[in-house]
Design a protein around this motif. Structure first.
Motif, PDB file in Angstrom:
ATOM      1  N   GLY A 121      -7.514  -4.297  -5.401  1.00  0.00           N
ATOM      2  CA  GLY A 121      -6.315  -3.857  -6.096  1.00  0.00           C
ATOM      3  C   GLY A 121      -5.256  -4.929  -6.227  1.00  0.00           C
ATOM      4  O   GLY A 121      -4.480  -4.914  -7.186  1.00  0.00           O
ATOM      5  N   HIS A 122      -5.229  -5.875  -5.289  1.00  0.00           N
ATOM      6  CA  HIS A 122      -4.208  -6.929  -5.333  1.00  0.00           C
ATOM      7  C   HIS A 122      -4.665  -8.203  -6.047  1.00  0.00           C
ATOM      8  O   HIS A 122      -3.827  -8.965  -6.528  1.00  0.00           O
ATOM      9  N   VAL A 123      -5.973  -8.440  -6.109  1.00  0.00           N
ATOM     10  CA  VAL A 123      -6.431  -9.682  -6.743  1.00  0.00           C
ATOM     11  C   VAL A 123      -6.869  -9.476  -8.194  1.00  0.00           C
ATOM     12  O   VAL A 123      -7.108 -10.443  -8.907  1.00  0.00           O
ATOM     13  N   ARG A 124      -6.990  -8.224  -8.624  1.00  0.00           N
ATOM     14  CA  ARG A 124      -7.389  -7.902  -9.998  1.00  0.00           C
ATOM     15  C   ARG A 124      -6.390  -6.929 -10.617  1.00  0.00           C
ATOM     16  O   ARG A 124      -5.911  -6.014  -9.945  1.00  0.00           O
ATOM     17  N   ASP A 125      -6.077  -7.124 -11.903  1.00  0.00           N
ATOM     18  CA  ASP A 125      -5.228  -6.155 -12.585  1.00  0.00           C
ATOM     19  C   ASP A 125      -6.083  -5.008 -13.096  1.00  0.00           C
ATOM     20  O   ASP A 125      -7.302  -4.968 -12.863  1.00  0.00           O
ATOM     21  N   THR A 126      -5.459  -4.050 -13.800  1.00  0.00           N
ATOM     22  CA  THR A 126      -6.196  -2.849 -14.204  1.00  0.00           C
ATOM     23  C   THR A 126      -7.363  -3.164 -15.121  1.00  0.00           C
ATOM     24  O   THR A 126      -8.486  -2.676 -14.924  1.00  0.00           O
ATOM     25  N   LEU A 127      -7.143  -3.981 -16.126  1.00  0.00           N
ATOM     26  CA  LEU A 127      -8.209  -4.300 -17.071  1.00  0.00           C
ATOM     27  C   LEU A 127      -9.340  -5.057 -16.387  1.00  0.00           C
ATOM     28  O   LEU A 127     -10.525  -4.791 -16.634  1.00  0.00           O
ATOM     29  N   GLN A 128      -8.996  -5.992 -15.523  1.00  0.00           N
ATOM     30  CA  GLN A 128     -10.019  -6.741 -14.807  1.00  0.00           C
ATOM     31  C   GLN A 128     -10.825  -5.828 -13.877  1.00  0.00           C
ATOM     32  O   GLN A 128     -12.046  -5.978 -13.742  1.00  0.00           O
ATOM     33  N   THR A 129     -10.145  -4.850 -13.275  1.00  0.00           N
ATOM     34  CA  THR A 129     -10.835  -3.887 -12.426  1.00  0.00           C
ATOM     35  C   THR A 129     -11.786  -3.024 -13.241  1.00  0.00           C
ATOM     36  O   THR A 129     -12.928  -2.771 -12.834  1.00  0.00           O
ATOM     37  N   VAL A 130     -11.323  -2.572 -14.402  1.00  0.00           N
ATOM     38  CA  VAL A 130     -12.158  -1.760 -15.281  1.00  0.00           C
ATOM     39  C   VAL A 130     -13.397  -2.534 -15.710  1.00  0.00           C
ATOM     40  O   VAL A 130     -14.520  -2.007 -15.702  1.00  0.00           O
ATOM     41  N   LEU A 145      -3.199   2.656  -5.301  1.00  0.00           N
ATOM     42  CA  LEU A 145      -2.550   1.344  -5.238  1.00  0.00           C
ATOM     43  C   LEU A 145      -2.067   0.917  -6.616  1.00  0.00           C
ATOM     44  O   LEU A 145      -0.940   0.431  -6.778  1.00  0.00           O
ATOM     45  N   ARG A 146      -2.920   1.128  -7.633  1.00  0.00           N
ATOM     46  CA  ARG A 146      -2.554   0.760  -8.993  1.00  0.00           C
ATOM     47  C   ARG A 146      -1.352   1.570  -9.475  1.00  0.00           C
ATOM     48  O   ARG A 146      -0.434   1.047 -10.093  1.00  0.00           O
ATOM     49  N   ALA A 178       0.850  -1.195   0.000  1.00  0.00           N
ATOM     50  CA  ALA A 178       0.000   0.000   0.000  1.00  0.00           C
ATOM     51  C   ALA A 178       0.881   1.239   0.000  1.00  0.00           C
ATOM     52  O   ALA A 178       1.997   1.210   0.535  1.00  0.00           O
ATOM     53  N   PRO A 179       0.415   2.350  -0.589  1.00  0.00           N
ATOM     54  CA  PRO A 179       1.196   3.596  -0.587  1.00  0.00           C
ATOM     55  C   PRO A 179       1.461   4.094   0.832  1.00  0.00           C
ATOM     56  O   PRO A 179       0.605   3.978   1.712  1.00  0.00           O
ATOM     57  N   THR A 180       2.640   4.654   1.037  1.00  0.00           N
ATOM     58  CA  THR A 180       3.005   5.165   2.357  1.00  0.00           C
ATOM     59  C   THR A 180       2.058   6.265   2.816  1.00  0.00           C
ATOM     60  O   THR A 180       1.690   6.335   3.997  1.00  0.00           O
TER      61      THR A 180
END
Length: 432
Positions: A113-122, A405-406, A71-73
């Motif tokens: 965010g961790h179980v799906r990539d960008t395209l899958q999220t879209v 996260l992405r 996760a981002p700081t």
């Protein structure tokens, strides 16, 4: 197979990841409908269960995750500060409730965010918003055309036949407009990546555009303009020769700065053209009162509570002074400033700002148009945050965390450390 191994296998499966993503997005975008149809307790239970399942999924997949890129700081810092505000808050129960709500939505977003990539999220977001916007249109047709009666159970006033404003199943016209714009961005990316066929793509874009128009939300016009400018700028950068790309970025940045300066100078004219004088006057009065309270606790704020529904100090006094019943500061930046002070605002700006820069740089060099989804969504959230506090709760916060996260997964100093430890050479060339 033992029951324990079966559960672990199920939680780690791709099918479960997709189902969880759809359930999570459906819940966070349908919060108003869920609460209206059931109760706030039911909604809280759904969020708690989804967060618990998400945590279990992350534990099950722990070997696939990197601690450095988890996760981002700035996100961790913001959540930590919200928890630490228990030390100076005027209502510890309200702050704890607000913090647990924030944490629950954060876990859902981090899991997706961790179980799906960008395209899958879209694709998952596109499916979710298509259904919710279609349901909104159907209920508005039923209320405003067929029955000509308001559907109070859904918060629908039945103004469709009058040309709006309409709310759909999202409670307010501004929320409907925001969701419709997010949907439009997502639908176009789906269409361009051929994730959906032409007919469905045309229906989705028409649906989002129609509901955005009938929401009659002044912020929709500003959002559409901002997204249009960002899309044009990103297209120019993506098609610029590699050796000129940096210069083009700086030129576009300078033009945007000049445009913002001109817009500020002509703000009164713009407000009149948008017919948003009364809305802006209401917001200006609210922000002035908020700044009076901020001056008393500028460093720490009054403690995190998220939504104003709980009535934590100084919310009742602000509403009393204005003789109104505001449910937020109508501006995410003022809301953070009021609740967590200047440090909280700095962390919030850092979270969104760094994510926007990272995702913009990635989208400017990657061939696939799917990488444009993250920066365009972040621009939408940043602009919407000037008019509403959607980004701090529910769907808005989930989208912000997802995008941050992405962006951190694709371009981050922690990625370089992680790659160095694993012997991987990071690349950011024009791969798809």
């Amino acid at each position: 197979m033992s029951p324990q191994r079966y559960v672990v296998s199920l939680l780690a499966s791709a099918g479960f990841a997709r189902a969880y993503t759809l359930a999570g997005l459906g819940a966070v975008f349908g919060t108003f409908l869920i609460e209206r149809m059931t109760s706030a307790v039911t909604l809280a239970t759904i969020v708690i269960v989804l967060a618990a399942i998400g945590a279990a999924v992350l534990v099950t997949r722990r070997e696939e995750l990197s601690l450095l890129r988890f996760a981002p700081t700035s996100l961790i810092g913001f959540i930590a500060l919200a928890l630490v505000s228990l030390l100076w808050t005027t209502s510890r129960s309200g702050t704890m409730t607000g913090w647990l709500t924030l944490l629950g939505f954060t876990i859902i977003a981090v899991t997706v965010g961790h179980v799906r990539d960008t395209l899958q999220t879209v694709r998952a977001l596109g499916d979710t918003l298509r259904w919710l916007l279609t349901i909104s249109l159907g209920l508005e047709l039923l209320s405003g055309v067929l029955l000509d009666l308001p559907l109070t159970a859904f918060g629908i006033e039945g103004n469709l036949a009058l040309g709006g404003p309409i709310q759909g199943i999202f409670g307010t016209r501004n929320m409907l407009g925001f969701v419709a714009v997010v949907g439009l961005i997502t639908f176009v990316i789906e269409w361009r990546t051929q994730s959906i066929d032409r007919v469905l793509g045309m229906y989705s874009v028409a649906l989002g555009g129609f509901l955005a128009l009938l929401s009659a939300s002044p912020s929709v016009v500003v959002l559409a303009a901002a997204v249009g400018v960002a899309t044009t700028a990103l297209t120019i950068v993506r098609h610029a020769p590699a050796h000129r790309r940096v210069a083009v970025q700086w030129i576009l940045g300078a033009l945007v700065a000049v445009a913002l300066g001109v817009a500020f100078a002509l703000r009164h004219l713009i407000i009149r053209l948008l017919d948003a004088g009364s809305d802006f006057s209401t917001r200006a009065d609210l922000w002035n009162v908020i700044l009076d309270y901020v001056a008393q606790r500028s460093a720490t704020g009054y403690g995190w509570f998220g939504s104003w529904a709980g009535g934590q100090y100084p919310v009742p006094y602000i509403n009393y002074q204005l003789s109104d019943h505001h449910q937020s500061a109508l501006n995410a930046y003022f809301d953070v400033l009021l609740q967590l002070g200047w440090l909280g605002l700095a962390l919030f700006l850092l979270l969104g700002g760094v994510a926007t820069v990272r995702s913009w740089l990635v989208a400017s060099v990657r061939r696939s148009v799917v990488y444009a989804w993250t920066p365009l969504l972040l621009v939408t959230l940043a602009v919407e945050s000037m008019f509403e506090s959607f980004t701090l709760t529910g769907a808005g916060w989930v989208l912000l965390v997802l995008c941050a996260l992405r962006a951190g997964q694709t371009r981050s100093w922690r990625q370089n450390i992680d790659d160095a430890q694993t012997g991987t050479i990071p690349t950011l060339g024009p791969q798809g």
